[in-house]
Design a protein around this motif. Structure first.
Motif, PDB file in Angstrom:
ATOM      1  N   CYS A   1       0.867  -1.179   0.000  1.00 18.97           N
ATOM      2  CA  CYS A   1       0.000   0.000   0.000  1.00 18.97           C
ATOM      3  C   CYS A   1       0.900   1.223   0.000  1.00 18.97           C
ATOM      4  CB  CYS A   1      -0.911  -0.009   1.233  1.00 18.97           C
ATOM      5  SG  CYS A   1      -1.930   1.474   1.397  1.00 18.97           S
ATOM      6  N   PHE A   2       0.561   2.196  -0.844  1.00 17.13           N
ATOM      7  CA  PHE A   2       1.340   3.428  -0.957  1.00 17.13           C
ATOM      8  C   PHE A   2       0.396   4.626  -0.910  1.00 17.13           C
ATOM      9  CE2 PHE A   2       3.323   0.116  -3.587  1.00 17.13           C
ATOM     10  CZ  PHE A   2       4.550  -0.004  -2.962  1.00 17.13           C
ATOM     11  N   ILE A   3       0.815   5.682  -0.221  1.00 14.10           N
ATOM     12  CA  ILE A   3       0.063   6.933  -0.223  1.00 14.10           C
ATOM     13  C   ILE A   3       0.999   8.027  -0.715  1.00 14.10           C
ATOM     14  CG2 ILE A   3      -1.217   8.637   1.120  1.00 14.10           C
ATOM     15  CD1 ILE A   3      -1.973   6.403   3.075  1.00 14.10           C
ATOM     16  N   TYR A   4       0.593   8.658  -1.819  1.00 15.04           N
ATOM     17  CA  TYR A   4       1.361   9.749  -2.411  1.00 15.04           C
ATOM     18  C   TYR A   4       0.647  11.072  -2.155  1.00 15.04           C
ATOM     19  CZ  TYR A   4       3.769   6.183  -5.249  1.00 15.04           C
ATOM     20  OH  TYR A   4       4.507   5.105  -5.671  1.00 15.04           O
ATOM     21  N   PHE A   5       1.419  12.150  -1.974  1.00 16.28           N
ATOM     22  CA  PHE A   5       0.868  13.503  -1.872  1.00 16.28           C
ATOM     23  C   PHE A   5       1.277  14.282  -3.111  1.00 16.28           C
ATOM     24  CE2 PHE A   5       0.289  14.453   2.956  1.00 16.28           C
ATOM     25  CZ  PHE A   5      -0.562  13.359   3.063  1.00 16.28           C
ATOM     26  N   VAL A   6       0.379  15.132  -3.584  1.00 12.62           N
ATOM     27  CA  VAL A   6       0.716  16.042  -4.671  1.00 12.62           C
ATOM     28  C   VAL A   6       1.482  17.222  -4.063  1.00 12.62           C
ATOM     29  CG1 VAL A   6      -0.196  17.615  -6.425  1.00 12.62           C
ATOM     30  CG2 VAL A   6      -1.310  15.405  -6.035  1.00 12.62           C
ATOM     31  N   GLU A   7       2.691  17.434  -4.575  1.00 13.71           N
ATOM     32  CA  GLU A   7       3.512  18.572  -4.157  1.00 13.71           C
ATOM     33  C   GLU A   7       4.003  19.265  -5.423  1.00 13.71           C
ATOM     34  OE1 GLU A   7       6.518  17.503  -1.288  1.00 13.71           O
ATOM     35  OE2 GLU A   7       5.071  16.421  -0.033  1.00 13.71           O
ATOM     36  N   GLY A   8       3.344  20.370  -5.773  1.00 15.00           N
ATOM     37  CA  GLY A   8       3.651  21.051  -7.032  1.00 15.00           C
ATOM     38  C   GLY A   8       3.228  20.172  -8.195  1.00 15.00           C
ATOM     39  N   ASP A   9       4.194  19.855  -9.081  1.00 22.18           N
ATOM     40  CA  ASP A   9       3.879  18.988 -10.222  1.00 22.18           C
ATOM     41  C   ASP A   9       4.413  17.571 -10.003  1.00 22.18           C
ATOM     42  OD1 ASP A   9       6.562  19.516 -10.375  1.00 22.18           O
ATOM     43  OD2 ASP A   9       6.577  19.960 -12.523  1.00 22.18           O
ATOM     44  N   ARG A  10       4.632  17.211  -8.739  1.00 25.63           N
ATOM     45  CA  ARG A  10       5.178  15.890  -8.401  1.00 25.63           C
ATOM     46  C   ARG A  10       4.238  15.141  -7.469  1.00 25.63           C
ATOM     47  NH1 ARG A  10       8.771  14.502 -11.680  1.00 25.63           N
ATOM     48  NH2 ARG A  10       9.907  13.222 -10.228  1.00 25.63           N
ATOM     49  N   LEU A  11       4.349  13.829  -7.476  1.00 29.12           N
ATOM     50  CA  LEU A  11       3.691  12.954  -6.501  1.00 29.12           C
ATOM     51  C   LEU A  11       4.797  12.392  -5.621  1.00 29.12           C
ATOM     52  CD1 LEU A  11       1.265  11.204  -8.963  1.00 29.12           C
ATOM     53  CD2 LEU A  11       0.533  12.290  -6.842  1.00 29.12           C
ATOM     54  N   VAL A  12       4.746  12.704  -4.338  1.00 30.18           N
ATOM     55  CA  VAL A  12       5.796  12.284  -3.405  1.00 30.18           C
ATOM     56  C   VAL A  12       5.241  11.200  -2.496  1.00 30.18           C
ATOM     57  CG1 VAL A  12       7.368  13.046  -1.579  1.00 30.18           C
ATOM     58  CG2 VAL A  12       6.808  14.596  -3.464  1.00 30.18           C
ATOM     59  N   LEU A  13       5.980  10.102  -2.366  1.00 28.07           N
ATOM     60  CA  LEU A  13       5.562   8.999  -1.496  1.00 28.07           C
ATOM     61  C   LEU A  13       5.610   9.467  -0.047  1.00 28.07           C
ATOM     62  CD1 LEU A  13       4.723   5.995  -1.432  1.00 28.07           C
ATOM     63  CD2 LEU A  13       7.144   5.437  -1.142  1.00 28.07           C
ATOM     64  N   ARG A  14       4.455   9.430   0.659  1.00 28.72           N
ATOM     65  CA  ARG A  14       4.382   9.902   2.048  1.00 28.72           C
ATOM     66  C   ARG A  14       4.169   8.774   3.053  1.00 28.72           C
ATOM     67  NH1 ARG A  14       3.272  15.086   3.904  1.00 28.72           N
ATOM     68  NH2 ARG A  14       3.469  14.026   5.897  1.00 28.72           N
ATOM     69  N   ALA A  15       3.680   7.613   2.592  1.00 27.57           N
ATOM     70  CA  ALA A  15       3.503   6.460   3.480  1.00 27.57           C
ATOM     71  C   ALA A  15       3.514   5.201   2.617  1.00 27.57           C
ATOM     72  CB  ALA A  15       2.195   6.560   4.263  1.00 27.57           C
ATOM     73  N   ALA A  16       4.015   4.101   3.210  1.00 29.92           N
ATOM     74  CA  ALA A  16       4.116   2.857   2.446  1.00 29.92           C
ATOM     75  C   ALA A  16       4.162   1.664   3.388  1.00 29.92           C
ATOM     76  CB  ALA A  16       5.381   2.867   1.576  1.00 29.92           C
ATOM     77  N   SER A  17       3.829   0.505   2.859  1.00 29.97           N
ATOM     78  CA  SER A  17       3.969  -0.734   3.615  1.00 29.97           C
ATOM     79  C   SER A  17       5.398  -0.851   4.125  1.00 29.97           C
ATOM     80  CB  SER A  17       3.637  -1.929   2.716  1.00 29.97           C
ATOM     81  OG  SER A  17       2.315  -1.833   2.251  1.00 29.97           O
ATOM     82  N   ALA A  18       5.571  -1.548   5.250  1.00 28.04           N
ATOM     83  CA  ALA A  18       6.865  -1.604   5.951  1.00 28.04           C
ATOM     84  C   ALA A  18       8.044  -1.911   5.021  1.00 28.04           C
ATOM     85  CB  ALA A  18       6.796  -2.631   7.078  1.00 28.04           C
ATOM     86  N   ARG A  19       7.854  -2.851   4.114  1.00 28.83           N
ATOM     87  CA  ARG A  19       8.935  -3.258   3.208  1.00 28.83           C
ATOM     88  C   ARG A  19       9.456  -2.083   2.370  1.00 28.83           C
ATOM     89  NH1 ARG A  19       9.359  -8.690   0.215  1.00 28.83           N
ATOM     90  NH2 ARG A  19      10.831  -8.263  -1.440  1.00 28.83           N
ATOM     91  N   TYR A  20       8.569  -1.141   2.057  1.00 23.77           N
ATOM     92  CA  TYR A  20       8.935  -0.027   1.174  1.00 23.77           C
ATOM     93  C   TYR A  20       9.071   1.306   1.915  1.00 23.77           C
ATOM     94  CZ  TYR A  20       7.488  -3.644  -2.025  1.00 23.77           C
ATOM     95  OH  TYR A  20       7.377  -4.844  -2.674  1.00 23.77           O
ATOM     96  N   SER A  21       8.946   1.277   3.229  1.00 22.99           N
ATOM     97  CA  SER A  21       9.006   2.527   4.011  1.00 22.99           C
ATOM     98  C   SER A  21      10.333   3.289   3.866  1.00 22.99           C
ATOM     99  CB  SER A  21       8.680   2.265   5.483  1.00 22.99           C
ATOM    100  OG  SER A  21       9.597   1.372   6.042  1.00 22.99           O
ATOM    101  N   PRO A  22      11.481   2.618   3.568  1.00 23.70           N
ATOM    102  CA  PRO A  22      12.708   3.414   3.369  1.00 23.70           C
ATOM    103  C   PRO A  22      12.610   4.422   2.226  1.00 23.70           C
ATOM    104  CG  PRO A  22      13.262   1.099   3.689  1.00 23.70           C
ATOM    105  CD  PRO A  22      11.768   1.172   3.544  1.00 23.70           C
ATOM    106  N   PHE A  23      11.637   4.256   1.319  1.00 23.94           N
ATOM    107  CA  PHE A  23      11.515   5.157   0.168  1.00 23.94           C
ATOM    108  C   PHE A  23      10.573   6.324   0.433  1.00 23.94           C
ATOM    109  CE2 PHE A  23      12.479   0.895  -1.527  1.00 23.94           C
ATOM    110  CZ  PHE A  23      13.757   1.170  -2.007  1.00 23.94           C
TER     111      PHE A  23
END
Length: 201
Positions: free
Chosen positions: A56-78
């Motif tokens: 599961c991933f949650i992205y936020f819109v920041e300007g013209d980008r989508l930034v990863l703000r939350a993720a499943s534990a395996r991908y949380s380093p990103f």
């Protein structure tokens, strides 16, 4: 009413009860704290458990980008490090069109997909992406679920995620409002202290 109809009715009731319990857990998580990162981590955990997804991933819109703000534990380093353009991938497509999208199987074959090696997307077959919409109708983020074969998502998961995204939108707006209010209070406090210091002189 036949035995099969009774069984189907019982299964539908159990499914509705599970969905209600899960949405209640989402509401409880969203209203439990103004710490947005904590709320987002809670949403990721609930969505993962409720849907049986692999990521599961949650992205936020920041300007013209989508930034990863939350993720499943395996991908949380990103989290905070991984970004996509609004014109990239299915996640960008959902953000641009403000429309939920559901790929039942063969996700990487969809022409809208963008391969992100850090997220090991070659492993995933089924994908759902739902926009997080502010009250004004602007897209402020996207929630994405991935799962591996042989499991595929169904319409119930899509409906659950749409409801979850609307609750997450409220949490984001509340947290932003709280941050803005805190900044104003801090600015007023500083101004008051400065006025008192000048009056003392």
């Amino acid at each position: 009413m036949g035995v099969q109809s009774v069984a189907e009715g019982g299964e539908a009731l159990r499914r509705a009860r599970r969905e209600n319990e899960t949405l209640y857990a989402v509401i409880k998580t969203v209203s439990s704290s103004l710490d947005l990162d904590r709320v987002l981590r809670g949403i990721v955990e609930i969505a993962t458990d409720a849907t049986g997804c692999h990521a599961c991933f949650i992205y936020f819109v920041e300007g013209d980008r989508l930034v990863l703000r939350a993720a499943s534990a395996r991908y949380s380093p990103f989290v905070g490090r991984l970004e996509l353009g609004l014109d990239e991938g299915l996640t960008g497509w959902v953000a641009r069109t403000k429309t939920p999208e559901f790929i039942r199987e063969g996700a990487m074959e969809d022409p809208r997909m963008k391969y992100v090696p850090e997220l090991e997307e070659e492993r995933f077959q089924s994908m759902i992406a739902v926009p997080i919409l502010a009250k004004a109708g602007d897209v402020i983020g996207v929630v994405v679920l991935h799962t591996e074969a042989p499991r595929e998502f169904d319409d119930d998961v899509l409906n659950f995620l749409v409801h979850t995204a609307s609750l997450v939108a409220g949490a984001i707006e509340n947290a932003q409002l709280y941050e803005e209010t805190s900044r104003r209070v801090q600015a007023l406090t500083t101004l008051t202290q400065l006025s008192q210091a000048l009056a003392a002189v």
